[in-house]
Design an enzyme around this catalytic site. Structure first.
Site, mmCIF file in Angstrom:
data_model
loop_
_atom_site.group_PDB
_atom_site.id
_atom_site.type_symbol
_atom_site.label_atom_id
_atom_site.label_comp_id
_atom_site.label_asym_id
_atom_site.label_seq_id
_atom_site.Cartn_x
_atom_site.Cartn_y
_atom_site.Cartn_z
ATOM 1 C CG ASP A 52 -40.243 60.797 97.209
ATOM 2 O OD1 ASP A 52 -41.096 61.125 96.362
ATOM 3 O OD2 ASP A 52 -39.045 61.160 97.136
ATOM 4 C CE1 TYR A 57 -33.568 61.789 95.010
ATOM 5 C CE2 TYR A 57 -35.420 60.592 95.942
ATOM 6 C CZ TYR A 57 -34.878 61.763 95.440
ATOM 7 O OH TYR A 57 -35.655 62.887 95.389
ATOM 8 C CE LYS A 87 -39.035 62.595 93.679
ATOM 9 N NZ LYS A 87 -38.516 61.560 94.586
ATOM 10 C CG HIS A 120 -35.913 63.966 89.941
ATOM 11 N ND1 HIS A 120 -35.230 62.882 90.439
ATOM 12 C CD2 HIS A 120 -35.976 64.837 90.974
ATOM 13 C CE1 HIS A 120 -34.891 63.089 91.698
ATOM 14 N NE2 HIS A 120 -35.331 64.286 92.045
ATOM 15 C CD GLN A 188 -40.968 64.860 95.715
ATOM 16 O OE1 GLN A 188 -39.763 64.735 95.910
ATOM 17 N NE2 GLN A 188 -41.774 63.817 95.548
ATOM 18 C CD GLU A 268 -37.582 51.781 115.853
ATOM 19 O OE1 GLU A 268 -38.498 51.328 116.579
ATOM 20 O OE2 GLU A 268 -36.675 51.081 115.367
ATOM 21 N NE ARG A 270 -32.780 63.366 115.082
ATOM 22 C CZ ARG A 270 -31.540 62.893 115.060
ATOM 23 N NH1 ARG A 270 -31.238 61.892 114.249
ATOM 24 N NH2 ARG A 270 -30.605 63.400 115.826
ATOM 25 C CG LEU A 282 -47.843 75.434 113.946
ATOM 26 C CD1 LEU A 282 -47.282 75.800 112.581
ATOM 27 C CD2 LEU A 282 -46.756 75.494 115.007
ATOM 28 C CD GLU A 286 -47.329 78.404 118.366
ATOM 29 O OE1 GLU A 286 -46.907 78.157 119.499
ATOM 30 O OE2 GLU A 286 -48.135 77.659 117.750
#
Length: 319
Positions: A52, A57, A87, A120, A188, A268, A270, A282, A286
């Site tokens: 994305d 950005y 976008k 956007h 989005q 990497e 994460r 879940l 929860e």
């Protein structure tokens, strides 16, 4: 690496599969970098196939360079193996500027098409620089009909396989659907356990609009972010009891709603953890606890509100 589940978006040439986990590329302050390019390349190696980006950005060029490098290295056979979203920024949200903006995006990406092109924000600004925030006196009336007609033309020409919106409320979606010849494929929006968007998500499901969730972890450290998600005691307790990270609890919760979840990390380890939300779920207890978390929007969008502009308060922006 587990195969990432997909959902089909309608295109003029038939259904197109969109992976339900995508990698976001927005860092604040906005800037492209070699670090970003290297992180995207690492993500491709790990199995990410949905990326994305946005004109705002400044990440389109590094993304395009990373994809070209991945193809040259044999990590991908072709660009067609990826799902790329970009976008249209507010300063180009004018009927006569949409096509040119998308063509610039495609040049930056070194691609012939994007899989999904989004408006956007339901906001127009004076043509010129692509930045946020921008001066309030540059906010102009948003002509949704002319902008969407130009988006539809991008779709018909094959430059955008699917078209959609971002940060649109139920009311604005209803208005768009009242005249759209090609309905939006996706919306989005901000979605996380602290801003669950139940009404909007139900509306989108009813209308066949795929929800894509940004800021699933609250986007701490950005202009539009908050630390309240990652600081939630309830989520911390669930994560500890589950033997998962708090981030994984948030991402799994969004994933279980059927939303496409957009994750963003250039670390990497994460990146791997963000993909590890598929083969577990879940519990009802929860989910019930998460359902009871007090709701608070992370990014209200005050930057788009002006006493002299079309949106004079947040109620008018979000309906």
């Amino acid at each position: 690496m587990e195969t990432i589940p997909e959902v089909s978006l309608n295109t003029l040439s038939g259904p197109k599969a969109m992976p339900l986990i995508g990698m976001g590329t927005a860092v604040y302050p906005f800037a492209g970098s070699e670090t970003m390019q290297a992180a995207i390349l690492s993500a491709i190696k790990l199995g990410y196939r949905h990326f994305d980006t946005a004109a705002l950005y400044q990440s389109e060029r590094p993304l395009g360079e990373a994809v070209a490098k991945a193809i040259s290295m044999g990590l991908l056979k072709s660009r067609d193996e990826l799902f790329i979203t970009s976008k249209l920024w507010c300063s180009d949200a004018h009927g006569d500027r949409v096509m040119g903006a998308l063509q610039t995006t495609l040049r930056n990406l070194q691609m012939d098409y994007v899989d999904l092109y989004l408006i956007h924000w339901p906001v127009s600004a004076k043509p010129g620089k692509i930045n946020l925030p921008f001066p309030k006196d540059e906010i102009e009336e948003f002509d949704m009909r002319s902008v969407w007609e130009a988006m539809e033309e991008c779709n018909r020409l094959g430059l955008a396989k699917s078209i959609g919106v971002s940060n649109f409320s139920c009311k604005k979606l209803e208005h768009l659907l009242s005249f759209a010849k090609i309905p939006p494929a996706a919306n989005q929006v901000e979605v996380n356990p602290l801003w669950q968007q139940k009404k909007l998500r139900e509306f989108c499901v009813q209308k066949g609009i795929q929800v894509c969730a940004y800021s699933p972890l609250g986007a701490k450290g950005t202009l539009w972010g908050t630390d309240q998600v990652m600081g939630s005691k309830m989520l911390q307790d669930i994560a500890q009891a589950k033997g998962k990270s708090l981030a994984q609890i948030c991402l799994r919760w969004v994933f279980e709603q059927g939303d496409c979840v957009l994750v963003k990390s250039f670390n990497e380890e994460r990146m791997k953890q963000n993909l590890d939300i598929i083969n577990w779920e879940l519990s009802d207890d929860e989910r019930e606890k998460i359902d009871q978390i007090p709701q608070r929007k992370g990014f209200p969008g005050l930057e788009f509100v002006s006493s002299d502009g079309p949106y004079k308060n947040l109620e008018e922006l979000w309906d």
